[in-house]
Design an enzyme around this catalytic site. Structure first.
Site, PDB file in Angstrom:
ATOM      1  N   GLY A 123       0.793  -1.217   0.000  1.00  0.00           N
ATOM      2  CA  GLY A 123       0.000   0.000   0.000  1.00  0.00           C
ATOM      3  C   GLY A 123       0.825   1.268   0.000  1.00  0.00           C
ATOM      4  O   GLY A 123       2.038   1.252   0.236  1.00  0.00           O
ATOM      5  N   ASN A 141      -2.265   3.076 -15.975  1.00  0.00           N
ATOM      6  CA  ASN A 141      -2.347   1.701 -15.488  1.00  0.00           C
ATOM      7  C   ASN A 141      -2.560   0.685 -16.600  1.00  0.00           C
ATOM      8  O   ASN A 141      -2.598  -0.511 -16.338  1.00  0.00           O
ATOM      9  CB  ASN A 141      -3.487   1.584 -14.470  1.00  0.00           C
ATOM     10  CG  ASN A 141      -3.222   2.403 -13.228  1.00  0.00           C
ATOM     11  OD1 ASN A 141      -2.268   2.144 -12.505  1.00  0.00           O
ATOM     12  ND2 ASN A 141      -4.048   3.405 -12.984  1.00  0.00           N
ATOM     13  N   ARG A 150      23.859   7.773 -39.880  1.00  0.00           N
ATOM     14  CA  ARG A 150      24.041   6.985 -38.669  1.00  0.00           C
ATOM     15  C   ARG A 150      24.923   7.711 -37.652  1.00  0.00           C
ATOM     16  O   ARG A 150      25.534   8.732 -37.963  1.00  0.00           O
ATOM     17  CB  ARG A 150      24.604   5.613 -39.041  1.00  0.00           C
ATOM     18  CG  ARG A 150      23.615   4.758 -39.822  1.00  0.00           C
ATOM     19  CD  ARG A 150      24.261   3.547 -40.457  1.00  0.00           C
ATOM     20  NE  ARG A 150      24.909   2.696 -39.470  1.00  0.00           N
ATOM     21  CZ  ARG A 150      25.674   1.653 -39.788  1.00  0.00           C
ATOM     22  NH1 ARG A 150      25.895   1.352 -41.071  1.00  0.00           N
ATOM     23  NH2 ARG A 150      26.227   0.926 -38.848  1.00  0.00           N
ATOM     24  N   HIS A 165      23.041  10.191 -54.578  1.00  0.00           N
ATOM     25  CA  HIS A 165      22.162   9.026 -54.565  1.00  0.00           C
ATOM     26  C   HIS A 165      22.931   7.706 -54.534  1.00  0.00           C
ATOM     27  O   HIS A 165      24.044   7.589 -55.028  1.00  0.00           O
ATOM     28  CB  HIS A 165      21.189   9.007 -55.757  1.00  0.00           C
ATOM     29  CG  HIS A 165      21.744   9.584 -57.016  1.00  0.00           C
ATOM     30  ND1 HIS A 165      21.016  10.400 -57.847  1.00  0.00           N
ATOM     31  CD2 HIS A 165      22.967   9.485 -57.590  1.00  0.00           C
ATOM     32  CE1 HIS A 165      21.757  10.775 -58.875  1.00  0.00           C
ATOM     33  NE2 HIS A 165      22.942  10.225 -58.739  1.00  0.00           N
ATOM     34  N   ASN A 212      34.589  -0.297 -46.158  1.00  0.00           N
ATOM     35  CA  ASN A 212      35.322  -0.017 -44.920  1.00  0.00           C
ATOM     36  C   ASN A 212      35.603  -1.231 -44.055  1.00  0.00           C
ATOM     37  O   ASN A 212      36.399  -1.150 -43.122  1.00  0.00           O
ATOM     38  CB  ASN A 212      34.551   1.016 -44.086  1.00  0.00           C
ATOM     39  CG  ASN A 212      33.151   0.535 -43.712  1.00  0.00           C
ATOM     40  OD1 ASN A 212      32.492  -0.149 -44.489  1.00  0.00           O
ATOM     41  ND2 ASN A 212      32.694   0.902 -42.529  1.00  0.00           N
ATOM     42  N   TYR A 213      34.995  -2.373 -44.359  1.00  0.00           N
ATOM     43  CA  TYR A 213      35.105  -3.536 -43.474  1.00  0.00           C
ATOM     44  C   TYR A 213      35.793  -4.682 -44.191  1.00  0.00           C
ATOM     45  O   TYR A 213      35.372  -5.104 -45.272  1.00  0.00           O
ATOM     46  CB  TYR A 213      33.702  -3.954 -43.022  1.00  0.00           C
ATOM     47  CG  TYR A 213      33.663  -5.036 -41.982  1.00  0.00           C
ATOM     48  CD1 TYR A 213      34.447  -4.964 -40.839  1.00  0.00           C
ATOM     49  CD2 TYR A 213      32.820  -6.132 -42.133  1.00  0.00           C
ATOM     50  CE1 TYR A 213      34.396  -5.955 -39.875  1.00  0.00           C
ATOM     51  CE2 TYR A 213      32.749  -7.126 -41.174  1.00  0.00           C
ATOM     52  CZ  TYR A 213      33.550  -7.033 -40.038  1.00  0.00           C
ATOM     53  OH  TYR A 213      33.496  -8.024 -39.088  1.00  0.00           O
TER      54      TYR A 213
END
Length: 456
Positions: free
Chosen positions: A78, A227, A332, A362, A385-386
């Site tokens: 309570g 609620n 990003r 584009h 880049n990877y």
């Protein structure tokens, strides 16, 4: 006078049907409990104690930067029991404590200040925030005497037919004299059908002692608790329109306020125009004279003046003055776009710097790159880049021209004033002023179609 607050945030929120603690559900992009904390901070409350129980560690994590204190309510017995759990926070203090709930995010700082001022001026030992509503069903009623003073609070199920006609309801939010509250907490009992300790019983105890108890009526919207998912959506709508009205008052044009979604902490300067369907989140700042055409999402980003954005996503980035973005661009985190640049359709920028006046019009991906000013990227350019293990960096100097369908295999550097021929795959440094061509020589085989029997 010293002012403190206790926020009751230990409930399970069963009707939400969620694994997430109820007070952590978001309204306008921010957890309900953090909305309440922010409101209390703006009300000059000095110390805030959060009574937590269900999902305590999650609530602590979500509120770790708010400088609140915590009390633990292991069993939810309570609202009175919740204040018992906050006894250590209250002991030794003098002045007023405001008691609010962590699932009522619509209360305003103006109302909190008004309530405390009303409490102090009236020299009340307790003040109840109430509201006049059209349908009081289910709420405790505020019963006043012939002088208009609070006599008692009667729960709905215990009301007489005459008391049921009363439409002034108890919000469950209060101000108390701290010493009187502490003196009466131990007198609470749980001799009721729920077996709980009710904070409303404190009011009756104070009245029995002859203490003054006040009630201040506020806008019904402000005391609405959440609620259920339906009530969450209702709170979202009310707060959203309140936020949008504030921005319009400050000189921002919202074409369709009911369909524009702006977070609590977003800042927008004058003469910016926001079309419907935009979602602005977190600590985003939109400077003067921008135009946000429909259906963009911008989060935790700074958009400088004069920028136009169409149907794009911008996350944790910075966009310079007079730049255009979109449609359907994806910027990003940790990207910085210069002034007067062009980030066009189906362009993705990730953790990169784009110089002033550079055009990426584009179908291009630029990741982990440092791009100078005045550059032009042809359609289909990819910064590779990877390498399967490491994200490598590419550097492109000022005034470089990158032809269509170019692959820049990182790590690689392209110096100022260079040209890359269309269709090239660049793996080595390109010196300033050079033209780089990295593709196989075209070979035409005469009569090949006929020889293969493919001619139609």
């Amino acid at each position: 006078m010293y002012k403190s607050a206790v926020i009751l945030a230990a409930g399970k929120g069963t009707r939400m049907k969620s694994a997430l603690p109820k007070v952590l559900h978001k309204v306008c992009g921010k957890e309900m409990v953090n909305q309440v904390i922010d409101t209390l901070r703006k009300s000059d409350i000095e110390d805030i104690d959060l009574v937590i129980g269900n999902g305590a560690e999650e609530v602590k994590k979500a509120t770790k930067d708010t400088h609140v204190l915590y009390s633990i309510q292991e069993e939810q017995l309570g609202t009175g029991h919740a204040l018992m759990c906050a006894r250590e926070f209250l002991e030794g203090k003098d002045g007023v404590v405001a008691v609010f709930t962590g699932d009522a995010p619509l209360i305003t700082s103006e109302t909190v200040k008004d309530c405390i001022e009303f409490h102090n001026k009236g020299e009340y030992k307790a003040t109840i925030l109430t509201a006049i509503v059209g349908n009081p069903f289910g709420y405790g009623r505020i019963i006043r005497d012939e002088n208009g003073e609070v006599k008692k609070i009667v729960e709905h199920k215990d009301c007489t037919p005459e008391e049921l006609k009363v439409n002034e309801i108890n919000s469950g939010m209060y101000c108390f004299d701290i010493k009187e509250l502490l003196n009466n907490l131990d007198k609470l009992n749980n001799n009721n059908s729920q077996g709980e300790y009710y904070l409303t019983d404190i009011i009756e105890l104070l009245k029995e002692k002859g203490c003054k108890v006040g009630a201040i009526s506020v806008n019904p919207d402000e005391i609405k608790g959440v609620n259920s998912r339906g009530q969450l959506a209702e709170a979202e709508e009310i707060l959203r329109l309140r936020i949008n009205e504030r921005h319009m008052e400050n000189g921002v044009t919202l074409i369709d306020p009911k369909n524009t979604y702006i977070g609590t902490d977003v800042e927008i300067e004058e003469d910016t125009i926001v079309y419907p369907g935009n979602v602005l989140e977190g600590k985003t700042v939109i400077k003067k004279g921008c135009v946000l055409y429909p259906n963009s999402r911008i989060k935790d980003s700074v958009i400088e003046s004069g920028v136009e954005i169409q149907s794009s996503v911008i996350l944790e980035s910075h966009v310079g003055k007079n730049t255009t973005v979109g449609p359907f661009a994806y910027i990003r985190p940790e990207s910085k776009i210069g002034e007067g640049a062009r980030i066009g359709d189906f362009v993705e920028i990730k953790k990169s710097t784009i110089g002033n006046g550079t055009k990426v019009s584009h179908l291009t991906y630029i990741g982990d790159a440092e791009v100078g000013g005045g550059c032009n990227f042809g359609c289909g350019t990819v910064v590779v880049n990877y390498d399967g293990k490491t994200k490598n960096k590419t550097i492109i100097g000022d005034n470089s021209f990158i032809g269509c369908n170019t692959n820049l295999v990182s790590p690689v550097e392209v110096e100022d004033n260079t040209y890359i021929a269309a269709g090239s795959t660049i793996t080595k440094k390109v010196q300033e002023g050079d033209l780089a061509i990295a593709r196989a020589k075209q070979v035409n085989i005469k009569g090949w179609v006929a020889k293969k029997g493919l001619k139609k």
